[in-house]
Every structure is written in structure tokens, then in C-alpha cells.
Motif scaffolding. Structure first.
Motif, PDB file in Angstrom:
ATOM      1  N   UNK A 183       1.312 -17.311 -11.814  1.00  8.67           N
ATOM      2  CA  UNK A 183       2.009 -16.449 -10.856  1.00  8.67           C
ATOM      3  C   UNK A 183       2.968 -15.591 -11.674  1.00  8.67           C
ATOM      4  N   UNK A 184       2.720 -14.280 -11.659  1.00  3.82           N
ATOM      5  CA  UNK A 184       3.542 -13.351 -12.442  1.00  3.82           C
ATOM      6  C   UNK A 184       4.695 -12.782 -11.639  1.00  3.82           C
ATOM      7  N   UNK A 185       4.573 -12.773 -10.332  1.00  3.59           N
ATOM      8  CA  UNK A 185       5.622 -12.194  -9.507  1.00  3.59           C
ATOM      9  C   UNK A 185       5.136 -12.075  -8.078  1.00  3.59           C
ATOM     10  N   UNK A 186       5.954 -11.454  -7.274  1.00  6.96           N
ATOM     11  CA  UNK A 186       5.651 -11.300  -5.856  1.00  6.96           C
ATOM     12  C   UNK A 186       5.777  -9.825  -5.505  1.00  6.96           C
ATOM     13  N   UNK A 187       4.991  -9.391  -4.552  1.00  5.60           N
ATOM     14  CA  UNK A 187       4.998  -7.985  -4.190  1.00  5.60           C
ATOM     15  C   UNK A 187       4.807  -7.852  -2.688  1.00  5.60           C
TER      16      UNK A 187
END
Length: 142
Positions: free
Chosen positions: A52-56
């Protein structure tokens, strides 16, 4: 680099996040039969491992005054600098997404503009780096 192994619970948690990243750990826990605390620990591991690299968010640019949606394939001039092109697209607010590709073209761009004139101005600037093929979106499926 070897790919980290995910168990079935990790995959189900990841599916829940992909479907709606705003869900609380408690809500995800109810869906996968874990406590919210256990879900939080698993999500932290997914983040730390780089899965998981981030949320968008998904949004509708047309509701923000940008109804023109173009998909642009860029064919770089041989003498053009990829670094300067990448800076150009990174700094231009009309460019929503840039992907470097092999095969057809060098880059694919997703561009949102308020008017066709604004899109044309962007395409004119793009000619400094290479040629392009532009397709206008007529509807989003997914």
C-alpha cells in the motif's frame, strides 16, 4: 526483489481498501472477522512493505469546470530530454496522470481542461517535446 506473501486475510483487507479506502479499521474488521486493532496492524504492515503506497480519491473534474477529458499518447523527439518533459507534466495542473510506456508511444497522459481552447494550448506546449496523438473521452465506464 521477492514479492511479499499475503495471506487470505491480507488480500481481503486490501480488497476492502481498494473498494473504499475511507472505511474505518473497525468496519473492515467486521467484514473480515478481525478486531479493528488487528486490521490496523495488518494495514501498517501492508504500508511498511510497500504494497500500500498511499490513499487517493476519485473525483469528477467536469464538476470542477474541467469537462474536456483527453487521453494523449506522446511520441518524444529523439533530441528531447525526458527529464525536462517529466518536469513539465509534473508541474502542469491539466495533467492528471502520466505513465511511461513501451510500445505505442513513450508516454500516456490523462489531461483535464476547461475548454477545447485550453486543451489546444496544452497540446501546443507539448510540441516542444514531441508529437502526440490525442483522443477525447466520451464517457467513463469504470
Amino acid at each position: 526483489m521477492t514479492e511479499p506473501l499475503l495471506d487470505e486475510l491480507d488480500r481481503r483487507i486490501l480488497d476492502c481498501l481498494v473498494e473504499d479506502a475511507t472505511r474505518s479499521h473497525k468496519e473492515i474488521g467486521q467484514l473480515v472477522h478481525l478486531t479493528g486493532q488487528a486490521v490496523g496492524a495488518r494495514i501498517r504492515k501492508l504500508e511498511e512493505s510497500g504494497i500500500v503506497e498511499g490513499y487517493t480519491i476519485r473525483y469528477r473534474p467536469e464538476r470542477l469546470g474541467k469537462p474536456v477529458h483527453a487521453l494523449v499518447t506522446v511520441f518524444m523527439h529523439p533530441a528531447s530530454s525526458h527529464a525536462s518533459f517529466q518536469r513539465f507534466v509534473a508541474e502542469d495542473d491539466r495533467v492528471a496522470e502520466t505513465v511511461r510506456v513501451s510500445g505505442e508511444g513513450c508516454y500516456w497522459l490523462r489531461v483535464h481542461a476547461g475548454t477545447h481552447d485550453e486543451l489546444n494550448a496544452f497540446l501546443d506546449e507539448l510540441l516542444k517535446y514531441g508529437n502526440y496523438r490525442c483522443s477525447l473521452s466520451i464517457g467513463r465506464i469504470k
